[in-house]
Enzyme design. Sequence first.
Site, PDB file in Angstrom:
ATOM      1  N   PHE A   1      35.555  12.787  68.772  1.00 59.53           N
ATOM      2  CA  PHE A   1      35.909  11.082  69.157  1.00 59.53           C
ATOM      3  C   PHE A   1      36.010  10.848  70.151  1.00 59.53           C
ATOM      4  O   PHE A   1      36.420   9.799  70.775  1.00 59.53           O
ATOM      5  CB  PHE A   1      36.585  10.921  67.926  1.00 59.53           C
TER       6      PHE A   1
ATOM      7  N   CYS B   1      33.870   0.670  57.904  1.00 56.48           N
ATOM      8  CA  CYS B   1      35.326   0.726  58.373  1.00 56.48           C
ATOM      9  C   CYS B   1      35.969   0.727  59.561  1.00 56.48           C
ATOM     10  O   CYS B   1      36.357  -0.165  59.005  1.00 56.48           O
ATOM     11  CB  CYS B   1      35.667   2.693  57.591  1.00 56.48           C
TER      12      CYS B   1
ATOM     13  N   GLY C   1      30.886   2.018  65.260  1.00 59.82           N
ATOM     14  CA  GLY C   1      29.744   0.916  64.302  1.00 59.82           C
ATOM     15  C   GLY C   1      30.543   1.054  63.076  1.00 59.82           C
ATOM     16  O   GLY C   1      31.049   2.109  62.322  1.00 59.82           O
TER      17      GLY C   1
ATOM     18  N   ASP D   1      29.225   0.246  37.632  1.00 59.03           N
ATOM     19  CA  ASP D   1      29.312  -1.010  38.782  1.00 59.03           C
ATOM     20  C   ASP D   1      28.465  -1.992  38.911  1.00 59.03           C
ATOM     21  O   ASP D   1      28.011  -2.293  37.388  1.00 59.03           O
ATOM     22  CB  ASP D   1      28.471  -0.698  39.976  1.00 59.03           C
TER      23      ASP D   1
ATOM     24  N   GLU E   1      40.198   6.935  51.014  1.00 59.33           N
ATOM     25  CA  GLU E   1      39.581   8.102  51.212  1.00 59.33           C
ATOM     26  C   GLU E   1      39.029   8.394  53.075  1.00 59.33           C
ATOM     27  O   GLU E   1      39.180   7.177  53.516  1.00 59.33           O
ATOM     28  CB  GLU E   1      38.230   7.466  50.366  1.00 59.33           C
ATOM     29  N   PHE E   2      38.923   9.770  53.280  1.00 57.81           N
ATOM     30  CA  PHE E   2      38.507   9.872  54.443  1.00 57.81           C
ATOM     31  C   PHE E   2      37.494  10.090  54.443  1.00 57.81           C
ATOM     32  O   PHE E   2      36.889  10.792  55.849  1.00 57.81           O
ATOM     33  CB  PHE E   2      39.568  11.000  54.938  1.00 57.81           C
TER      34      PHE E   2
ATOM     35  N   LYS F   1      36.427  -3.092  61.187  1.00 57.62           N
ATOM     36  CA  LYS F   1      36.868  -4.798  59.993  1.00 57.62           C
ATOM     37  C   LYS F   1      38.078  -3.955  59.850  1.00 57.62           C
ATOM     38  O   LYS F   1      39.547  -4.690  59.827  1.00 57.62           O
ATOM     39  CB  LYS F   1      36.321  -4.178  58.548  1.00 57.62           C
TER      40      LYS F   1
ATOM     41  N   LYS G   1      25.118   5.607  63.003  1.00 51.47           N
ATOM     42  CA  LYS G   1      24.862   6.931  63.353  1.00 51.47           C
ATOM     43  C   LYS G   1      24.049   7.683  62.478  1.00 51.47           C
ATOM     44  O   LYS G   1      23.351   7.507  61.053  1.00 51.47           O
ATOM     45  CB  LYS G   1      26.686   7.049  63.572  1.00 51.47           C
TER      46      LYS G   1
HETATM   47  P1  NAD Z   1      30.389  -0.522  48.901  1.00 54.83           P
HETATM   48  O1  NAD Z   1      29.646  -1.349  49.406  1.00 54.83           O
HETATM   49  O2  NAD Z   1      29.114   0.531  49.708  1.00 54.83           O
HETATM   50  O3  NAD Z   1      30.483  -0.398  47.620  1.00 54.83           O
HETATM   51  C1  NAD Z   1      31.294  -0.884  46.815  1.00 54.83           C
HETATM   52  C2  NAD Z   1      30.384  -1.497  45.667  1.00 54.83           C
HETATM   53  O4  NAD Z   1      31.338  -1.639  44.896  1.00 54.83           O
HETATM   54  C3  NAD Z   1      28.989  -1.486  45.121  1.00 54.83           C
HETATM   55  O5  NAD Z   1      28.348  -1.171  44.711  1.00 54.83           O
HETATM   56  C4  NAD Z   1      29.457  -3.115  44.062  1.00 54.83           C
HETATM   57  O6  NAD Z   1      28.564  -3.412  43.532  1.00 54.83           O
HETATM   58  C5  NAD Z   1      30.578  -2.976  43.593  1.00 54.83           C
HETATM   59  N1  NAD Z   1      31.442  -3.865  42.830  1.00 54.83           N
HETATM   60  C6  NAD Z   1      31.779  -4.893  43.622  1.00 54.83           C
HETATM   61  N2  NAD Z   1      32.579  -5.613  43.022  1.00 54.83           N
HETATM   62  C7  NAD Z   1      32.633  -5.191  41.257  1.00 54.83           C
HETATM   63  C8  NAD Z   1      33.100  -4.896  40.217  1.00 54.83           C
HETATM   64  N3  NAD Z   1      33.868  -5.976  40.080  1.00 54.83           N
HETATM   65  N4  NAD Z   1      32.731  -4.460  39.711  1.00 54.83           N
HETATM   66  C9  NAD Z   1      32.047  -3.504  39.754  1.00 54.83           C
HETATM   67  N5  NAD Z   1      31.625  -2.669  41.430  1.00 54.83           N
HETATM   68  C10 NAD Z   1      32.114  -4.182  41.763  1.00 54.83           C
HETATM   69  O7  NAD Z   1      31.679  -0.177  49.334  1.00 54.83           O
HETATM   70  P2  NAD Z   1      31.725   1.423  50.423  1.00 54.83           P
HETATM   71  O8  NAD Z   1      31.327   1.515  51.250  1.00 54.83           O
HETATM   72  O9  NAD Z   1      31.497   2.518  49.389  1.00 54.83           O
HETATM   73  O10 NAD Z   1      33.176   1.023  50.659  1.00 54.83           O
HETATM   74  C11 NAD Z   1      34.011   1.090  49.309  1.00 54.83           C
HETATM   75  C12 NAD Z   1      36.031   1.196  50.020  1.00 54.83           C
HETATM   76  O11 NAD Z   1      36.561   2.686  50.651  1.00 54.83           O
HETATM   77  C13 NAD Z   1      36.413   0.252  50.743  1.00 54.83           C
HETATM   78  O12 NAD Z   1      36.982  -0.769  51.111  1.00 54.83           O
HETATM   79  C14 NAD Z   1      35.536   0.589  52.925  1.00 54.83           C
HETATM   80  O13 NAD Z   1      36.945   0.277  53.645  1.00 54.83           O
HETATM   81  C15 NAD Z   1      36.704   1.984  51.702  1.00 54.83           C
HETATM   82  N6  NAD Z   1      35.504   3.454  52.469  1.00 54.83           N
HETATM   83  C16 NAD Z   1      34.820   3.426  52.379  1.00 54.83           C
HETATM   84  C17 NAD Z   1      33.803   4.525  53.910  1.00 54.83           C
HETATM   85  C18 NAD Z   1      32.553   4.794  54.271  1.00 54.83           C
HETATM   86  O14 NAD Z   1      32.481   5.781  54.673  1.00 54.83           O
HETATM   87  N7  NAD Z   1      31.884   3.790  53.852  1.00 54.83           N
HETATM   88  C19 NAD Z   1      35.619   5.172  54.214  1.00 54.83           C
HETATM   89  C20 NAD Z   1      36.739   5.245  53.707  1.00 54.83           C
HETATM   90  C21 NAD Z   1      37.043   4.189  52.921  1.00 54.83           C
END
Ligand code: NAD
Length: 441
Positions: A250, A261, A258, A30, A149-150, A264, A322
């Site tokens: 659902f 995901c 909210g 990260d 990812e689901f 957006k 949630k």
């Molecule tokens: P998040 O914001 O929690 O985490 C993203 C991480 O990436 C952060 O820790 C950030 O510091 C890091 N990051 C950003 N730029 C970086 C770089 N250049 N190098 C290294 N690290 C970097 O995001 P999230 O909720 O984990 O979601 C990530 C993706 O997965 C999104 O596209 C989201 O839509 C998708 N997704 C999320 C979920 C969910 O439930 N949150 C489920 C399925 C898919």
Amino acid sequence: MKICVVGTGYVGLVAGTCLAEMGNDVICVDNNAEKVKELIQGKVPIYEPGLEELIMANTRERRLVFTTDLDNAVKNSLICFIAVGTPEREDGSCDLTYVLKVAESIAKSMNEYKVIVNKSTVPVGTGEVVKNCVKEYTAYDFDVVSNPEFLKQGAAVDDFLKPDRVIIGSDTQRATEVMQEVYSPFLRTGNPIIVMDVKSAEMSKYAANSFLATKISFINELANICEKAGANIEHVRTGMSTDSRIGNQFLFPGLGYGGSCFPKDVKALVRVAEDNDVSCDILKAADKTNFMQRRIFIDKIFDYYGGDVAGKTFALWGLAFKPRTNDMREAPAITIVELLVAKGASIKAYDPKAIDEAKRILKDPIEYTSSSYEALEDADALILVTEWNEFRRPDFEKIKNTLKKAVIFDGRNQYDPERMYQKGIDYICVGKKTKSALVEA
Ligand code: NAD
């Protein structure tokens, strides 16, 4: 297998940890140095059931390490997962800045063949964009795979360890075989690995999220009709969801969806449709209904007080978008706090896990309490926002005796209106008319 996961947020941290749990050597990267420092010290920045224990176990075994050093991580891995955020731009489209930045960094660090796996949720065609970006910076051979990812926040570890299915979007046999090897330990129950082309895999994720979001907006719209027309949405919901063609998931009326995901992803799919000159009225309606749902609920609070909440104090139970997560992104609590505070009300809030996040995200000065019942002290009413288990069967006598007046606004339909009436509590919920216990008393 040697794996690096770039981005240690909700997805990357869970994915990296679960991949290590299966015996792989995983480097989680990260660019947030503070987050990495905390993870190295054993502090887990998010709340997700079971995650902390798995992180501890796998870091102890040295199968899981955390670093800001992407270059070294890429050089020592065959597979590079991209799991960074893909936020919404002002026009609703998906912002690929972080994904492309990571793709460029991976390309610059490559020392041999790599499988670059996009786990972030991205619009159809992004795989191609990533491929072109990587090609610009390296002469080494590579494949770009889509692996949406689901997982569900609140059950993310379980979902990752025991997925319903894994989708692999791959255009080469070489990358497909690598991905099948990565995921086969997670699918010993017979659930499928579904292999398809990259674009269809990317689209599958938006399709799934938009469908689920549409189900939520559908039941909320139905709830609003029921409430005005005198039907009870809970009976209607049971009536319809016992049809096996419909199912019961659902379809819970409430404050709308909210989180990071659904809001957006629906908007981004609308943009994809528009960019392709395809109309998408259902998606637009799902988004609009969701936006309205919070406001309809807040209007009920205003209406109860004849439009004037100035000087009132509200106890909020639940802040996270949630239960079983501390995530506050796009949480209904944000809108509720903003609109009530703007009209002169005060808020006392309690959440089992999300208070630190709320302090970071909410701009309005509100009071946080260390227990649910403490939030009720000197409050005019209780607003139930997030249906954490501990709020499901509370002590109603205590609620009644602690609040200044026994009023509950329930945004999650957790309680029985008739029981509330019998107990002398004014109860306002979603999708059903309720009798006022206090006016009649
Ligand atoms: P998040 O914001 O929690 O985490 C993203 C991480 O990436 C952060 O820790 C950030 O510091 C890091 N990051 C950003 N730029 C970086 C770089 N250049 N190098 C290294 N690290 C970097 O995001 P999230 O909720 O984990 O979601 C990530 C993706 O997965 C999104 O596209 C989201 O839509 C998708 N997704 C999320 C979920 C969910 O439930 N949150 C489920 C399925 C898919």
